[in-house]
Scaffold this motif. Structure first.
Motif, PDB file in Angstrom:
ATOM      1  N   GLN A 179       0.847  -1.207   0.000  1.00  0.00           N
ATOM      2  CA  GLN A 179       0.000   0.000   0.000  1.00  0.00           C
ATOM      3  C   GLN A 179       0.874   1.247   0.000  1.00  0.00           C
ATOM      4  N   LEU A 180       0.461   2.229  -0.777  1.00  0.00           N
ATOM      5  CA  LEU A 180       1.244   3.450  -0.917  1.00  0.00           C
ATOM      6  C   LEU A 180       0.384   4.650  -0.508  1.00  0.00           C
ATOM      7  N   TYR A 181       0.893   5.420   0.424  1.00  0.00           N
ATOM      8  CA  TYR A 181       0.146   6.580   0.925  1.00  0.00           C
ATOM      9  C   TYR A 181       0.952   7.857   0.677  1.00  0.00           C
ATOM     10  N   VAL A 182       0.245   8.932   0.403  1.00  0.00           N
ATOM     11  CA  VAL A 182       0.891  10.238   0.251  1.00  0.00           C
ATOM     12  C   VAL A 182       0.574  11.060   1.492  1.00  0.00           C
ATOM     13  N   HIS A 199      -0.243  19.372   6.707  1.00  0.00           N
ATOM     14  CA  HIS A 199      -1.565  18.797   6.505  1.00  0.00           C
ATOM     15  C   HIS A 199      -2.663  19.620   7.167  1.00  0.00           C
ATOM     16  N   HIS A 200      -2.398  20.929   7.243  1.00  0.00           N
ATOM     17  CA  HIS A 200      -3.466  21.817   7.691  1.00  0.00           C
ATOM     18  C   HIS A 200      -4.649  21.679   6.725  1.00  0.00           C
ATOM     19  N   ASP A 201      -5.823  21.407   7.260  1.00  0.00           N
ATOM     20  CA  ASP A 201      -7.044  21.328   6.455  1.00  0.00           C
ATOM     21  C   ASP A 201      -6.977  20.267   5.353  1.00  0.00           C
ATOM     22  N   ARG A 202      -6.219  19.213   5.600  1.00  0.00           N
ATOM     23  CA  ARG A 202      -6.239  18.089   4.664  1.00  0.00           C
ATOM     24  C   ARG A 202      -5.839  16.823   5.407  1.00  0.00           C
ATOM     25  N   PRO A 203      -6.170  15.665   4.866  1.00  0.00           N
ATOM     26  CA  PRO A 203      -5.887  14.424   5.581  1.00  0.00           C
ATOM     27  C   PRO A 203      -4.389  14.221   5.837  1.00  0.00           C
ATOM     28  N   VAL A 204      -4.108  13.529   6.914  1.00  0.00           N
ATOM     29  CA  VAL A 204      -2.720  13.233   7.270  1.00  0.00           C
ATOM     30  C   VAL A 204      -2.081  12.403   6.157  1.00  0.00           C
ATOM     31  N   GLN A 205      -2.836  11.491   5.628  1.00  0.00           N
ATOM     32  CA  GLN A 205      -2.311  10.626   4.561  1.00  0.00           C
ATOM     33  C   GLN A 205      -3.486  10.086   3.760  1.00  0.00           C
ATOM     34  N   GLU A 206      -3.198   9.751   2.497  1.00  0.00           N
ATOM     35  CA  GLU A 206      -4.245   9.192   1.633  1.00  0.00           C
ATOM     36  C   GLU A 206      -3.651   8.087   0.771  1.00  0.00           C
ATOM     37  N   LEU A 207      -4.441   7.027   0.616  1.00  0.00           N
ATOM     38  CA  LEU A 207      -4.018   5.918  -0.240  1.00  0.00           C
ATOM     39  C   LEU A 207      -3.995   6.394  -1.690  1.00  0.00           C
ATOM     40  N   LYS A 208      -2.858   6.171  -2.349  1.00  0.00           N
ATOM     41  CA  LYS A 208      -2.769   6.571  -3.759  1.00  0.00           C
ATOM     42  C   LYS A 208      -2.185   5.466  -4.636  1.00  0.00           C
ATOM     43  N   GLY A 209      -2.032   4.302  -4.044  1.00  0.00           N
ATOM     44  CA  GLY A 209      -1.556   3.174  -4.847  1.00  0.00           C
ATOM     45  C   GLY A 209      -1.605   1.904  -4.022  1.00  0.00           C
ATOM     46  N   PHE A 210      -1.814   0.793  -4.691  1.00  0.00           N
ATOM     47  CA  PHE A 210      -1.707  -0.499  -4.014  1.00  0.00           C
ATOM     48  C   PHE A 210      -1.415  -1.550  -5.077  1.00  0.00           C
ATOM     49  N   ALA A 211      -0.814  -2.638  -4.646  1.00  0.00           N
ATOM     50  CA  ALA A 211      -0.524  -3.718  -5.600  1.00  0.00           C
ATOM     51  C   ALA A 211      -0.499  -5.033  -4.856  1.00  0.00           C
ATOM     52  N   PHE A 232       4.982   2.071  -8.853  1.00  0.00           N
ATOM     53  CA  PHE A 232       3.776   2.909  -8.815  1.00  0.00           C
ATOM     54  C   PHE A 232       4.049   4.210  -9.561  1.00  0.00           C
ATOM     55  N   HIS A 233       2.997   4.760 -10.129  1.00  0.00           N
ATOM     56  CA  HIS A 233       3.129   6.076 -10.747  1.00  0.00           C
ATOM     57  C   HIS A 233       2.137   7.023 -10.087  1.00  0.00           C
ATOM     58  N   LEU A 234       2.640   8.102  -9.548  1.00  0.00           N
ATOM     59  CA  LEU A 234       1.755   9.096  -8.927  1.00  0.00           C
ATOM     60  C   LEU A 234       1.668  10.316  -9.831  1.00  0.00           C
ATOM     61  N   ASP A 235       0.439  10.763 -10.109  1.00  0.00           N
ATOM     62  CA  ASP A 235       0.290  11.972 -10.913  1.00  0.00           C
ATOM     63  C   ASP A 235       0.042  13.169  -9.988  1.00  0.00           C
ATOM     64  N   ARG A 236      -0.089  14.346 -10.576  1.00  0.00           N
ATOM     65  CA  ARG A 236      -0.240  15.545  -9.738  1.00  0.00           C
ATOM     66  C   ARG A 236      -1.515  15.489  -8.910  1.00  0.00           C
ATOM     67  N   ARG A 237      -2.540  14.874  -9.447  1.00  0.00           N
ATOM     68  CA  ARG A 237      -3.791  14.756  -8.698  1.00  0.00           C
ATOM     69  C   ARG A 237      -3.581  14.010  -7.375  1.00  0.00           C
ATOM     70  N   SER A 238      -2.597  13.104  -7.354  1.00  0.00           N
ATOM     71  CA  SER A 238      -2.333  12.343  -6.127  1.00  0.00           C
ATOM     72  C   SER A 238      -1.902  13.249  -4.975  1.00  0.00           C
ATOM     73  N   PHE A 239      -1.476  14.456  -5.311  1.00  0.00           N
ATOM     74  CA  PHE A 239      -1.008  15.387  -4.276  1.00  0.00           C
ATOM     75  C   PHE A 239      -1.993  16.544  -4.080  1.00  0.00           C
ATOM     76  N   SER A 240      -3.060  16.531  -4.830  1.00  0.00           N
ATOM     77  CA  SER A 240      -3.914  17.723  -4.888  1.00  0.00           C
ATOM     78  C   SER A 240      -5.109  17.658  -3.944  1.00  0.00           C
ATOM     79  N   VAL A 241      -5.631  18.836  -3.661  1.00  0.00           N
ATOM     80  CA  VAL A 241      -6.885  18.932  -2.909  1.00  0.00           C
ATOM     81  C   VAL A 241      -7.906  19.611  -3.824  1.00  0.00           C
ATOM     82  N   TYR A 242      -9.178  19.460  -3.489  1.00  0.00           N
ATOM     83  CA  TYR A 242     -10.174  20.187  -4.259  1.00  0.00           C
ATOM     84  C   TYR A 242     -10.417  21.510  -3.563  1.00  0.00           C
TER      85      TYR A 242
END
Ligand code: BGC
Length: 753
Positions: free
Chosen positions: A586-589, A594-606, A620-630
């Motif tokens: 499992q891969l977490y970013v 992490h003010h106003d965002r999760p401490v970590q988020e799953l962004k890959g698994f195999a 694993f390949h992480l794109d910019r969305r893997s680091f982004s917030v809405y």
């Protein structure tokens, strides 16, 4: 057979067009014989085929043709295995094709907001990324066989209480980051032929008539090119729904809504072009499923049952094992609990399969050990029986090991209503404690669609979570308990310690036709991690009969520059035990800030199969969305620049390997309105003469403060106050006139390209 969509459309009468927009009956669309348009059939879904032939009752729930029942969504997601899910999809697609079913109603991807949602057994995960990956694999599998899917229930249908009328009051950010992501991923990665629109409302508007959801987001932003159908009976205002982008009303509305469409087109209230577009899409959808496959394909139920057994073996999660499992062949065992004979292997409601052959643990293990069976408690009720309890305890005392088959009765969780508590029936907890008190080698095997509390956890030697394992659950239990299969499932949801700890505790299921998603984006582990809370079992957790070591992590760069959209991560994992097994890497970013965002988020698994001593590298390949917030201010995804750790490991609370990357980003686009502050303007890097002057006067934005302006405050205080000052307040606090402010606002407006 080919359909000439444009030719047919041009020859259809207004009445025929309106009629095509709703079902003929519970499961079929209407045929237009004179134009060669056939009726097509849709069928539930998701973990088997529930095809009703002949008449269906008003709820569409009477007996369906026999079909193999696979593990339900909760278990499937625990496999963390997209190849397995894709194969399941292919198998379901072949079955549907063989049964002349055009579109299968699944997968169900709603997020597990609360463990109390009665339908969680059918849903995949609390994590949108995992749910999206699993659903995309499922859709690809089914559709590879020329059968459509319907990803459901779009959207924010996260409870059963008042599901047909409740309004989910939810922020745009939580929708984007949590509740819509699985749909978005599935649409972008797999292009499902259809989506099923949820019963409920979102922020006051029925999903079925929400143009933002159905048109702006789904079609324009995500590029969906299929059709949207209602959940069964979800239609509110037919013409509004049509205008919003909903093509098919299911099931039949007795012609009532078709009439409305005709009337409104005739009166000019509904543009006929809107109807034409819906009909065009419907014809394209119908054509997709009839062109490629005739005659019907055949399928082999025995082979499917074997696959159901394999799938159940791959989805079960070993939660605890103090050396007692796997059981020794030939051992003297006590099997206790009604679920040994009558396993709960599927849930109630529209996903209920008329199974081909249900197997139980008692029969499936009979040849493997010397087994004494004591019912202890019934599988379908919460009734303590002191006689049965005594007999169970005595059997446990006589055995080398006691295996208790427990779980939630049907009445505890189902489509149609929510759970009210997390506990197993009291009679089961009582029995488990009594057996564990006399038998140190007590194993608990669970059959439940969602988390339960385990007050006896530290008294028992092992816990195996089967979820609702499908019709081959008994054989799968034999495989797992005796070690023919090494458990490899991982929890796709957190098991909390108590109901009061859960993110939506204060806001579930709401009242007054509203449910407020007060926890925002902090759903599942995002909540427990942010609050540093202890849990019963964390997200991603699960044991194996072997052990794994994480031996290395490497990033292909330590800086993600602005134009770059891909970071490659290599993780090495090794089987350090003596059995072959499957590990879920499992891969977490983790953002440093992490003010106003999760401490970590799953962004890959195999899922990786490893022989003893074998080591493999996973990429694993992480794109910019893997680091982004809405970002609600700009209504878009935004990557906050800074340092991010990329962490790998066996579950969300054990991530032994971390490496860091510095992500670069453009300044956040400046939104100029009445709330825009000086700080926002300065951070955006946008300047103009007016702002330069203000910055100089107040000593902000890199300018030296001038003594006279400090007054009684400290430099820091003054600077912070000024940074937080809306531009328009400078009329009061900065001695500016409205002309100056308006000039600044004009100059700061984004330039048209
Ligand atoms: C359920 C859907 C299902 C439909 C048809 C509804 O009650 O919410 O998931 O596909 O019935 O059975």
């Amino acid at each position: 057979m080919k359909l000439d969509v444009e030719g047919i459309l041009s020859r259809m009468t207004l009445e025929e067009k309106a009629a095509l927009c709703s079902g003929a009956d519970f499961w079929k669309t209407k045929a237009i014989e004179r134009l060669g348009v056939p009726a097509v059939m849709v069928t539930d879904g998701p973990h088997g085929l529930r095809k009703q032939e002949g008449e269906s009752d008003h709820l569409g729930l009477n007996q369906s043709v026999r079909a193999v029942c696979y593990p339900s969504g909760a278990g499937l997601a625990s496999s963390f295995d997209t190849a397995l899910i894709r194969k399941l999809g292919e198998t379901l697609g072949e079955t549907a094709a063989g049964e002349k079913v055009h579109t299968l109603l699944g997968p169900a991807v709603n997020i597990k907001r609360s463990p109390l949602c009665g339908r969680n057994f059918e849903y995949l995960s609390e994590d949108p990324w995992l749910a999206g990956e699993m659903a995309a694999a499922y859709v690809q599998g089914v559709q590879s066989r020329g059968v459509g899917t319907s990803v459901k229930h779009f959207a924010a249908n996260n409870q059963e209480s008042e599901r047909m009328s409740v309004s989910a009051e939810v922020s745009e950010r939580a929708l984007r980051e949590i509740y819509l992501t699985a749909f978005e991923k599935t649409v972008r990665q797999a292009q499902p032929w259809t989506l099923m629109c949820a019963y409920n409302r979102i922020n006051g508007t029925y999903c079925c008539e929400n143009p933002w959801l159905l048109d702006q987001l789904l079609r324009r932003e995500w590029g969906f090119d299929g059709i949207v159908m209602t959940d069964w009976g979800a239609m509110n205002d037919r013409c509004r729904a049509l205008a919003a982008g909903l093509e098919l009303e299911m099931p039949a509305s007795g012609g009532e809504n078709d009439k409305k469409i005709v009337e409104q087109v005739k009166s000019g209230a509904l543009d006929e072009a809107v109807l034409d577009e819906a009909v065009r899409r419907l014809l394209c959808w119908i054509a997709k499923g009839i062109d490629p496959r005739e005659p019907a394909q055949s399928y082999d139920r025995q082979a499917q049952h074997e696959f159901a057994r394999e799938a159940a073996g791959r989805t079960a999660v070993l939660l605890k094992n103090e050396g007692v499992l796997p059981l020794k062949k030939g051992a003297k065992l006590a099997f206790i609990g009604g679920f040994a004979e009558h396993p709960r292997y599927q849930g109630g409601g529209s996903s209920h399969i008329n199974s081909v052959r249900v197997t139980n643990a008692l029969e499936s293990c009979a040849s493997l050990a010397e087994i004494e069976y004591a019912e202890g408690f019934a599988a379908d009720a919460d009734e303590s029986d002191s006689e049965k309890l005594r007999a169970a305890v005595e059997a446990a005392q006589r055995a080398e090991c006691a295996v208790i088959f427990a779980g939630l009765p049907d009445s505890y969780e189902s489509e149609g209503y929510d759970r009210t508590r997390l506990d197993l029936p009291a009679c089961q907890n009582e029995l488990i404690a009594a057996v564990a008190a006399v038998q140190p080698n007590t194993v608990v095997v669970l059959h439940n669609g969602s988390p339960v509390t385990m007050p006896w956890l530290d008294k028992v030697a092992a816990v195996l979570e089967m979820y609702l394992g499908g019709e081959a659950v008994g054989e799968a239990e034999a495989d797992l308990l005796f070690g023919a299969v090494n458990p490899s499932g991982r929890l796709a949801e957190t098991f909390p310690l108590r109901l009061e700890d859960t993110p939506a505790f204060l806001n579930f299921p709401g009242s007054g036709k509203k449910v407020t998603y007060g926890e925002g984006i902090y759903v599942g582990y995002r909540w427990y991690d942010a609050r540093k809370m202890a849990v019963l079992f964390p997200f991603g957790y699960g044991l194996s009969y072997t052990t794994f070591a994480y031996t290395g992590i490497e990033l292909d760069r330590n800086r993600l520059a602005m134009g770059e959209n891909q970071l490659t991560v290599r993780v090495r994992v090794k089987n350090t035990g003596t059995r072959s097994g499957r590990e879920t890497v499992q891969l977490y970013v983790r953002p440093e800030d992490h003010h106003d965002r999760p401490v970590q988020e799953l962004k890959g698994f195999a899922k990786v199969a490893l022989e003893p001593g074998e080591e493999k590298e996973v990429v694993f390949h992480l794109d910019r969305r893997s680091f982004s917030v809405y970002d609600e201010r700009i209504h878009d995804w935004y990557l906050p620049a800074g340092r991010y750790e990329i962490c790998a490991g066996p579950h969300s609370r054990a991530l032994p390997l971390c490496a860091a990357v510095e992500a670069e980003s453009a300044p956040r686009p400046l939104v100029v309105d009445e709330t825009t502050t000086l700080g926002e303007i300065l951070d955006s890097g946008r300047r103009c003469a007016g702002i330069d002057a203000v910055a100089k006067t107040f000593g902000i934005g890199g300018e030296e403060p001038s003594g006279e302006q400090l007054g009684a405050g400290t430099n820091q205080m003054m600077q912070e106050m000024m940074r937080g000052m809306p531009l328009r307040r400078l009329v009061t606090f900065g001695g500016m006139c409205w002309e100056q402010i308006e000039q600044i606002e004009k100059e700061l407006q984004p330039k048209e390209d």
